[in-house]
Structure formats: structure tokens, C-alpha cells
Design a protein around this motif. Structure first.
Motif, PDB file in Angstrom:
ATOM      1  N   ALA A   1     -53.192  19.168 -22.074  1.00  0.00           N
ATOM      2  CA  ALA A   1     -53.652  17.889 -21.523  1.00  0.00           C
ATOM      3  C   ALA A   1     -53.976  16.928 -22.653  1.00  0.00           C
ATOM      4  O   ALA A   1     -54.593  17.310 -23.657  1.00  0.00           O
ATOM      5  CB  ALA A   1     -54.885  18.101 -20.648  1.00  0.00           C
ATOM      6  N   ALA A   2     -53.555  15.676 -22.501  1.00  0.00           N
ATOM      7  CA  ALA A   2     -53.865  14.648 -23.490  1.00  0.00           C
ATOM      8  C   ALA A   2     -55.373  14.460 -23.592  1.00  0.00           C
ATOM      9  O   ALA A   2     -56.114  14.653 -22.614  1.00  0.00           O
ATOM     10  CB  ALA A   2     -53.187  13.336 -23.107  1.00  0.00           C
ATOM     11  N   ALA A   3     -55.825  14.075 -24.763  1.00  0.00           N
ATOM     12  CA  ALA A   3     -57.265  13.921 -24.983  1.00  0.00           C
ATOM     13  C   ALA A   3     -57.826  12.670 -24.324  1.00  0.00           C
ATOM     14  O   ALA A   3     -59.014  12.604 -24.024  1.00  0.00           O
ATOM     15  CB  ALA A   3     -57.569  13.897 -26.479  1.00  0.00           C
TER      16      ALA A   3
ATOM     17  N   PHE B   1     -58.275  17.176 -13.917  1.00  0.00           N
ATOM     18  CA  PHE B   1     -57.130  17.444 -13.057  1.00  0.00           C
ATOM     19  C   PHE B   1     -55.901  16.988 -13.852  1.00  0.00           C
ATOM     20  O   PHE B   1     -55.402  15.882 -13.671  1.00  0.00           O
ATOM     21  CB  PHE B   1     -57.268  16.644 -11.753  1.00  0.00           C
ATOM     22  CG  PHE B   1     -56.406  17.132 -10.615  1.00  0.00           C
ATOM     23  CD1 PHE B   1     -55.101  17.568 -10.821  1.00  0.00           C
ATOM     24  CD2 PHE B   1     -56.892  17.125  -9.315  1.00  0.00           C
ATOM     25  CE1 PHE B   1     -54.305  17.999  -9.768  1.00  0.00           C
ATOM     26  CE2 PHE B   1     -56.112  17.558  -8.251  1.00  0.00           C
ATOM     27  CZ  PHE B   1     -54.824  17.996  -8.479  1.00  0.00           C
ATOM     28  N   PRO B   2     -55.394  17.828 -14.770  1.00  0.00           N
ATOM     29  CA  PRO B   2     -54.228  17.421 -15.560  1.00  0.00           C
ATOM     30  C   PRO B   2     -53.002  17.253 -14.665  1.00  0.00           C
ATOM     31  O   PRO B   2     -52.752  18.054 -13.762  1.00  0.00           O
ATOM     32  CB  PRO B   2     -54.045  18.582 -16.545  1.00  0.00           C
ATOM     33  CG  PRO B   2     -55.353  19.305 -16.557  1.00  0.00           C
ATOM     34  CD  PRO B   2     -55.894  19.149 -15.176  1.00  0.00           C
ATOM     35  N   LEU B   3     -52.220  16.212 -14.935  1.00  0.00           N
ATOM     36  CA  LEU B   3     -51.063  15.889 -14.109  1.00  0.00           C
ATOM     37  C   LEU B   3     -49.922  15.382 -14.997  1.00  0.00           C
ATOM     38  O   LEU B   3     -50.169  14.850 -16.085  1.00  0.00           O
ATOM     39  CB  LEU B   3     -51.407  14.796 -13.092  1.00  0.00           C
ATOM     40  CG  LEU B   3     -52.332  15.158 -11.942  1.00  0.00           C
ATOM     41  CD1 LEU B   3     -52.760  13.896 -11.198  1.00  0.00           C
ATOM     42  CD2 LEU B   3     -51.637  16.115 -10.976  1.00  0.00           C
ATOM     43  N   PRO B   4     -48.686  15.464 -14.520  1.00  0.00           N
ATOM     44  CA  PRO B   4     -47.563  14.895 -15.272  1.00  0.00           C
ATOM     45  C   PRO B   4     -47.408  13.401 -15.009  1.00  0.00           C
ATOM     46  O   PRO B   4     -46.311  12.894 -14.778  1.00  0.00           O
ATOM     47  CB  PRO B   4     -46.366  15.691 -14.741  1.00  0.00           C
ATOM     48  CG  PRO B   4     -46.745  16.019 -13.340  1.00  0.00           C
ATOM     49  CD  PRO B   4     -48.242  16.254 -13.365  1.00  0.00           C
ATOM     50  N   THR B   5     -48.510  12.698 -15.025  1.00  0.00           N
ATOM     51  CA  THR B   5     -48.502  11.250 -14.805  1.00  0.00           C
ATOM     52  C   THR B   5     -49.734  10.650 -15.462  1.00  0.00           C
ATOM     53  O   THR B   5     -50.676  11.373 -15.799  1.00  0.00           O
ATOM     54  CB  THR B   5     -48.470  10.914 -13.303  1.00  0.00           C
ATOM     55  OG1 THR B   5     -48.185   9.525 -13.115  1.00  0.00           O
ATOM     56  CG2 THR B   5     -49.805  11.226 -12.642  1.00  0.00           C
TER      57      THR B   5
ATOM     58  N   LEU C   1     -50.310  15.680 -18.745  1.00  0.00           N
ATOM     59  CA  LEU C   1     -49.827  16.933 -19.309  1.00  0.00           C
ATOM     60  C   LEU C   1     -48.757  16.619 -20.344  1.00  0.00           C
ATOM     61  O   LEU C   1     -47.804  15.885 -20.065  1.00  0.00           O
ATOM     62  CB  LEU C   1     -49.245  17.827 -18.212  1.00  0.00           C
ATOM     63  CG  LEU C   1     -50.257  18.579 -17.347  1.00  0.00           C
ATOM     64  CD1 LEU C   1     -49.553  19.206 -16.154  1.00  0.00           C
ATOM     65  CD2 LEU C   1     -50.972  19.648 -18.154  1.00  0.00           C
ATOM     66  N   VAL C   2     -48.907  17.155 -21.525  1.00  0.00           N
ATOM     67  CA  VAL C   2     -47.970  16.881 -22.617  1.00  0.00           C
ATOM     68  C   VAL C   2     -47.439  18.196 -23.177  1.00  0.00           C
ATOM     69  O   VAL C   2     -48.032  19.263 -22.988  1.00  0.00           O
ATOM     70  CB  VAL C   2     -48.631  16.057 -23.737  1.00  0.00           C
ATOM     71  CG1 VAL C   2     -49.019  14.686 -23.224  1.00  0.00           C
ATOM     72  CG2 VAL C   2     -49.858  16.773 -24.296  1.00  0.00           C
ATOM     73  N   ASP C   3     -46.334  18.100 -23.888  1.00  0.00           N
ATOM     74  CA  ASP C   3     -45.723  19.260 -24.525  1.00  0.00           C
ATOM     75  C   ASP C   3     -46.571  19.669 -25.728  1.00  0.00           C
ATOM     76  O   ASP C   3     -46.811  18.873 -26.629  1.00  0.00           O
ATOM     77  CB  ASP C   3     -44.305  18.895 -24.967  1.00  0.00           C
ATOM     78  CG  ASP C   3     -43.553  20.069 -25.565  1.00  0.00           C
ATOM     79  OD1 ASP C   3     -44.144  21.165 -25.677  1.00  0.00           O
ATOM     80  OD2 ASP C   3     -42.373  19.895 -25.915  1.00  0.00           O
TER      81      ASP C   3
ATOM     82  N   LEU D   1     -41.940   2.378 -17.040  1.00  0.00           N
ATOM     83  CA  LEU D   1     -42.212   2.905 -18.372  1.00  0.00           C
ATOM     84  C   LEU D   1     -42.195   4.433 -18.339  1.00  0.00           C
ATOM     85  O   LEU D   1     -42.372   5.054 -17.286  1.00  0.00           O
ATOM     86  CB  LEU D   1     -43.571   2.429 -18.870  1.00  0.00           C
ATOM     87  CG  LEU D   1     -43.827   0.919 -18.863  1.00  0.00           C
ATOM     88  CD1 LEU D   1     -45.257   0.635 -19.291  1.00  0.00           C
ATOM     89  CD2 LEU D   1     -42.839   0.196 -19.767  1.00  0.00           C
ATOM     90  N   SER D   2     -42.030   5.032 -19.501  1.00  0.00           N
ATOM     91  CA  SER D   2     -42.159   6.479 -19.596  1.00  0.00           C
ATOM     92  C   SER D   2     -43.641   6.854 -19.615  1.00  0.00           C
ATOM     93  O   SER D   2     -44.513   6.017 -19.907  1.00  0.00           O
ATOM     94  CB  SER D   2     -41.480   6.994 -20.871  1.00  0.00           C
ATOM     95  OG  SER D   2     -42.210   6.580 -22.018  1.00  0.00           O
ATOM     96  N   ASP D   3     -43.929   8.110 -19.313  1.00  0.00           N
ATOM     97  CA  ASP D   3     -45.320   8.559 -19.352  1.00  0.00           C
ATOM     98  C   ASP D   3     -45.888   8.448 -20.771  1.00  0.00           C
ATOM     99  O   ASP D   3     -47.067   8.143 -20.943  1.00  0.00           O
ATOM    100  CB  ASP D   3     -45.423  10.010 -18.869  1.00  0.00           C
ATOM    101  CG  ASP D   3     -45.193  10.129 -17.374  1.00  0.00           C
ATOM    102  OD1 ASP D   3     -45.561   9.200 -16.644  1.00  0.00           O
ATOM    103  OD2 ASP D   3     -44.647  11.167 -16.941  1.00  0.00           O
ATOM    104  N   THR D   4     -45.049   8.685 -21.765  1.00  0.00           N
ATOM    105  CA  THR D   4     -45.507   8.554 -23.150  1.00  0.00           C
ATOM    106  C   THR D   4     -45.903   7.124 -23.456  1.00  0.00           C
ATOM    107  O   THR D   4     -46.937   6.866 -24.100  1.00  0.00           O
ATOM    108  CB  THR D   4     -44.407   9.011 -24.124  1.00  0.00           C
ATOM    109  OG1 THR D   4     -44.103  10.387 -23.879  1.00  0.00           O
ATOM    110  CG2 THR D   4     -44.858   8.842 -25.572  1.00  0.00           C
ATOM    111  N   GLN D   5     -45.121   6.163 -22.985  1.00  0.00           N
ATOM    112  CA  GLN D   5     -45.445   4.754 -23.199  1.00  0.00           C
ATOM    113  C   GLN D   5     -46.735   4.380 -22.476  1.00  0.00           C
ATOM    114  O   GLN D   5     -47.601   3.687 -23.030  1.00  0.00           O
ATOM    115  CB  GLN D   5     -44.288   3.876 -22.735  1.00  0.00           C
ATOM    116  CG  GLN D   5     -43.050   3.975 -23.616  1.00  0.00           C
ATOM    117  CD  GLN D   5     -41.827   3.335 -23.007  1.00  0.00           C
ATOM    118  OE1 GLN D   5     -41.682   3.251 -21.787  1.00  0.00           O
ATOM    119  NE2 GLN D   5     -40.940   2.852 -23.853  1.00  0.00           N
TER     120      GLN D   5
END
Length: 205
Positions: free
Chosen positions: A72-74, A21-25, A61-63, A176-180
Motif C-alpha cells: 500500500a502506498a504511504a 482499506f488498500p485498493l487498486p485505485t 495498492l502498488v507493486d 489518468l493512470s493510478d500512478t499519475q
């Protein structure tokens, strides 16, 4: 993650498949997350997980280079369903809890569009005491939990010296950012994770 072929009927015994379930979080172990579910593929996922008493994977979910969050991130976290409800709009809402971390190797797509990954479970965090240099982080977490309360406040006295628990709760609660958060999720060593959190504090210098 790599290609997304159609899902084979059987998965090799040495592998384990996990619907995604890919998500922006970013979901971290021990954290709770509320989700509204309305797409047919994810309604199917919820029904399947409820029937089998199994979890599913949440990945950020990543660019992918196109300028849009479409890959989706691994690395992700297994989510287990704790509660169901129906929102005012009639949509299904669920509350999930982060459990095990995983790394997805290959991803396939079912006929209904649901992504299913072959995953490797990462080692669980060791239970190790907080190191002296991370005492500031324990104080910060105590202040946050005393201010906002919530479910984790009840565990503070028993777990405030658990390096992994302190790290995950701060990863969950700090702005924090999602990347962090994703970088912290991918770190295996709880003490290194705390070092990284120290470096993210505004006055860390």
C-alpha cells in the motif's frame, strides 16, 4: 509503508491510528467512491467506523517489486461512509467520500488481518484563486461537467475559481493512470498540482 507487526492495544496519545482499506485505485478529496464489501476484516472495519462515526484510509495498492500489487502506498485519503446498500448478489455496498489526506508512518496488522496505520494528517488545501495560466484547466473542467453532469456540476459556478477544487475534480475525472493520480495526491501545493495537470494534457506542448 514499513513493517506490519501485530497491533498493540494502545496507541500513543500524540499519534492517531487509522484502519486501512488498500485498493487498486486512488481516492482524492471530495470524490465519491462505491465499494463492495465482503471480506470479514473489511466488514469489521465498516461496523467499527459506523459505530464510532469515524473514517478509514484508502491507499493505492502498488507493486512492491514482486510484479504484483501487494504493497500500500504511504500517502492516502481518509474515506467517510455516506451510504449503505445491499447489492443484487446480497453483498454490502457502501458509498464513501474522500476527506483528509494523510501519510502513514507505521502499519500493524490486527488478528483479523486488518491493517491499521499510525498516520500524520497533511495540511488542508488553502483556498486560493486560480492563476491565469490555469484558466485552460477551468474551461476543461467546465466542459466535462456540462457534458457528464453529476454532483459537482452544481458547485461549478461557485468553485470554478478555487485552485484546489479545480485540481481535485480534474484529477478525479480525467483519464489518468493510478500512478499519475497518486503523484497528484501527494502534491501539497494546489498550483503545482495544476501545473502537473497541464503537463499531462495531450496538447500541452
Amino acid at each position: 509503508m514499513t513493517a506490519r507487526p501485530a497491533c498493540a492495544r494502545l496507541v500513543p496519545m500524540q499519534s492517531q491510528s487509522l484502519p486501512l482499506f488498500p485498493l487498486p485505485t486512488v481516492l482524492v478529496p471530495g470524490a465519491a467512491l462505491g465499494l463492495r464489501v465482503f471480506e470479514p476484516r473489511y466488514l469489521d472495519l465498516v461496523r467499527e467506523c459506523s459505530r464510532n462515526q469515524s473514517g478509514f484510509g484508502i491507499c493505492l495498492l502498488v507493486d512492491d517489486g514482486s510484479g504484483e500489487a501487494s504493497a500500500a502506498a504511504a500517502f492516502g485519503t481518509e474515506a467517510v461512509i455516506e451510504d449503505f446498500d445491499t447489492g443484487d448478489d446480497g453483498l454490502l455496498t457502501i458509498t464513501v467520500r474522500g476527506r483528509r489526506r494523510f501519510r502513514a508512518d507505521t502499519v500493524c496488522v490486527r488478528d483479523n488481518g486488518l491493517q491499521v496505520a499510525t498516520v500524520e494528517w497533511l495540511e488542508p488545501d488553502p483556498v486560493e484563486p486560480l492563476r491565469p495560466e490555469h484558466g485552460l484547466l477551468a474551461m476543461l473542467l467546465r466542459g466535462l461537467l456540462e457534458q457528464v453532469g453529476g454532483e459537482h456540476a452544481d458547485s461549478l459556478d461557485q468553485r470554478s475559481d478555487d485552485a484546489a477544487w479545480v485540481g481535485w475534480r480534474l484529477t478525479e475525472m480525467l483519464p489518468l493512470s493510478d500512478t499519475q493520480r497518486q503523484q497528484l495526491l501527494q502534491e501539497d501545493d494546489p498550483h503545482v498540482r495544476l501545473d502537473s495537470l497541464l503537463g499531462l494534457l495531450p496538447d500541452a506542448d
